[in-house]
Design a protein around this motif. Structure first.
Motif, short mmCIF file in Angstrom:
data_model
loop_
_atom_site.label_atom_id
_atom_site.label_comp_id
_atom_site.label_asym_id
_atom_site.label_seq_id
_atom_site.Cartn_x
_atom_site.Cartn_y
_atom_site.Cartn_z
N ASN A 151 0.81 -1.22 0.00
CA ASN A 151 0.00 0.00 0.00
C ASN A 151 0.85 1.27 0.00
O ASN A 151 0.71 2.13 0.86
N ARG A 152 1.71 1.38 -1.01
CA ARG A 152 2.54 2.57 -1.17
C ARG A 152 2.41 3.11 -2.60
O ARG A 152 3.41 3.40 -3.27
N GLU A 153 1.19 3.21 -3.09
CA GLU A 153 1.01 3.63 -4.47
C GLU A 153 1.57 5.02 -4.74
O GLU A 153 1.96 5.33 -5.86
N ARG A 154 1.65 5.83 -3.71
CA ARG A 154 2.14 7.20 -3.89
C ARG A 154 3.65 7.27 -4.06
O ARG A 154 4.16 8.17 -4.74
N THR A 155 4.40 6.35 -3.44
CA THR A 155 5.86 6.46 -3.41
C THR A 155 6.61 5.34 -4.12
O THR A 155 7.79 5.50 -4.42
N ASP A 197 8.50 6.13 -7.48
CA ASP A 197 9.73 6.91 -7.33
C ASP A 197 10.86 6.06 -6.77
O ASP A 197 12.02 6.21 -7.18
N ASP A 231 -4.31 -1.27 -2.48
CA ASP A 231 -4.44 -0.07 -3.31
C ASP A 231 -3.83 -0.36 -4.69
O ASP A 231 -3.76 -1.52 -5.10
N THR A 281 -0.78 -0.18 -5.70
CA THR A 281 0.66 -0.46 -5.69
C THR A 281 1.03 -1.54 -6.71
O THR A 281 2.00 -1.40 -7.47
N VAL A 329 1.13 -0.28 -10.29
CA VAL A 329 2.31 0.55 -10.57
C VAL A 329 3.52 -0.33 -10.85
O VAL A 329 4.26 -0.11 -11.81
N ASP A 368 9.35 4.01 0.46
CA ASP A 368 9.12 5.45 0.46
C ASP A 368 10.43 6.22 0.53
O ASP A 368 10.47 7.38 0.91
N PHE A 402 8.02 15.14 2.08
CA PHE A 402 7.60 14.71 0.76
C PHE A 402 8.08 15.66 -0.34
O PHE A 402 8.10 15.30 -1.52
#
Length: 442
Positions: free
Chosen positions: A255-259, A262, A287, A289, A292, A338, A371
């Motif tokens: 569950n780290r779709e945001r990071t 990167d 999510d 992840t 991605v 992250d 961030f």
């Protein structure tokens, strides 16, 4: 019922007389030593001043012990208001007597905005050796085992900050330290920062001299307790099998779709003179992840996505999935989902360090950022307290060993990661250090 001597730090604040009165009015208390730097003027017949800036000072601790003739010694470590609970001193005496403990500490209540909240503490174990272990603010010592410890292991060291720490460690070798799970006193809320903010206090450069003292005291304790590891390391065994690549960047994720994108891009962007891959252990995210990672694999086959069959894995279990897979390279190099590598030369630098010496593990340094990648306190975490001779001993005392962490894959397979999600890498690093040398990059 046993008698008590109390040692308490002086403060000129208005609450001090009422705090002191709780002890002087108790029939159990025969003597109160008020530790002060010149401000205490005396008053009560039971009270006597000891001139010192602090009783973390070894000489002050030694002076208090030498002057104490009662059965018990209560050390109050905080100058803010302390409100004793009903029968608190009697309860301390009873438990100390029944358990034969060298030291007893209790839970307490915090007062904030007029509200009381229970503050339970952790149970002490023989391995609870960190100098910042939370005992609360009342340390109740039984003088017989304390005198035995001082006779056997020496008086408190002549140190400025580590005197109480030294005494506690010496007591713990032969006598128990007992956690009384009762709220025996109340005090105003102490340090209301988050645990994450407190975590790195020990690496603050302002605390460097303090930490050096703590290390000296702690190392002597390990020698007294028979736990000290003298300098000397095994050779890392030569590789017994071929590896598909020289290095693998290992990224456990959930569950780290945001990071995660990167992080993987940071790994793929490394410039090296060897082949490497990126093993992402996708731990059943709920999510996007997985999507991605799938897109990144389709774009670059160096991205290997492993989805464990098991659904009970923590971060350590995910690491085992990576290092035991056929995809893992000779070196397994950590990158959190992250995090970002600081440059495109990080992976090369880590592998070069392995190649330079007989290391079972290599650990780098890192910078804390938000961030927006702006540095936040305390900034660079480099663990410069590490020494080749004593680092593995001192590592028992401090919060972690640094990052990013990299392992010879055969050594990681020999040890295995515990299936937990906090401290898994710390546990493996300690195990590695018992046998093999650890390289550091500052």
């Amino acid at each position: 019922m046993g008698t008590i001597t109390v040692a308490i730090p002086f403060t000129g604040k208005s609450h001090f007389p009422s705090t002191l009165r709780q002890f002087t009015e108790s029939p159990l208390v025969e003597k109160v030593y008020v530790v002060h730097d010149g401000g205490y003027k005396g008053g009560d017949m039971k009270c006597e001043g000891i001139l010192s800036s602090s009783f973390t000072n070894g000489r002050t601790v030694g002076q208090i012990l030498a002057n104490t003739v009662t059965d018990h010694l209560l050390i109050v470590t905080r100058s803010d208001a302390i409100e004793l609970g009903q029968g608190a001193l009697e309860r301390f005496v009873t438990i100390a007597t029944e358990t034969s403990a060298g030291m007893v500490y209790s839970d307490y209540q915090e007062i904030s905005d007029g509200k009381r909240t229970g503050h339970p503490l952790l149970d002490y174990q023989f391995g609870s050796v960190r100098d910042n272990f939370d005992f609360g603010f009342l340390l109740f010592l039984s003088c017989k085992p304390v005198r035995y410890a001082v006779t056997k292991y020496g008086a408190p060291a002549d140190v400025r900050w580590a005197g109480l720490y030294d005494l506690r460690l010496k007591i713990s070798i032969d006598a128990g330290i007992f956690h009384l799970q009762e709220f025996l006193y109340s005090t105003p809320a102490y340090d209301e920062r988050t645990s994450g903010e407190k975590l790195f206090d020990y690496v603050d450069p302002r605390n460097r001299d303090v930490q050096k003292e703590m290390e000296v005291v702690f190392t002597q304790f390990l020698k007294d307790a028979g736990a000290y590891l003298a300098p000397g390391f095994n050779h890392v065994p030569a590789s017994r099998e071929p590896f598909p690549v020289e290095a693998s960047v290992v990224i456990p994720v959930r569950n780290r779709e945001r990071t995660i994108g990167d992080a993987v891009e940071s790994a793929l962007g490394q410039k090296t003179d060897f082949a490497f891959n990126v093993i992402v252990v996708e731990n059943h995210s709920t999510d996007a992840t997985g999507n991605v990672i799938g897109r990144m694999h389709n774009k670059d086959k160096r991205v290997v996505c492993l989805v464990p069959e098991r659904r009970d894995l923590g971060i350590g279990g995910c690491w085992n999935e990576a290092v035991f897979s056929d995809h893992c390279g000779r070196f397994a190099v950590q990158l959190d989902s992250d995090d970002l590598y600081s440059s495109n030369g990080t992976l090369q630098r880590v592998v070069d360090e392995f190649r330079s010496n007989d290391y079972g593990m290599v650990i780098g340094s890192y910078k804390l950022v938000n961030f927006e990648l702006q540095e936040i306190p305390p900034g660079i975490i480099d663990h410069r307290e590490w020494t080749d001779d004593n680092g593995r001993n001192n590592a028992l005392r401090v919060n972690g060993l640094g990052a990013p962490r990299a392992f010879r894959t055969e050594v990681a397979r020999e040890i295995r990661f515990p299936n937990v999600s906090y401290g898994e890498d710390y546990a493996v690093a300690l195990a590695v250090s018992r046998k093999y040398r650890i390289g550091r990059i500052y």
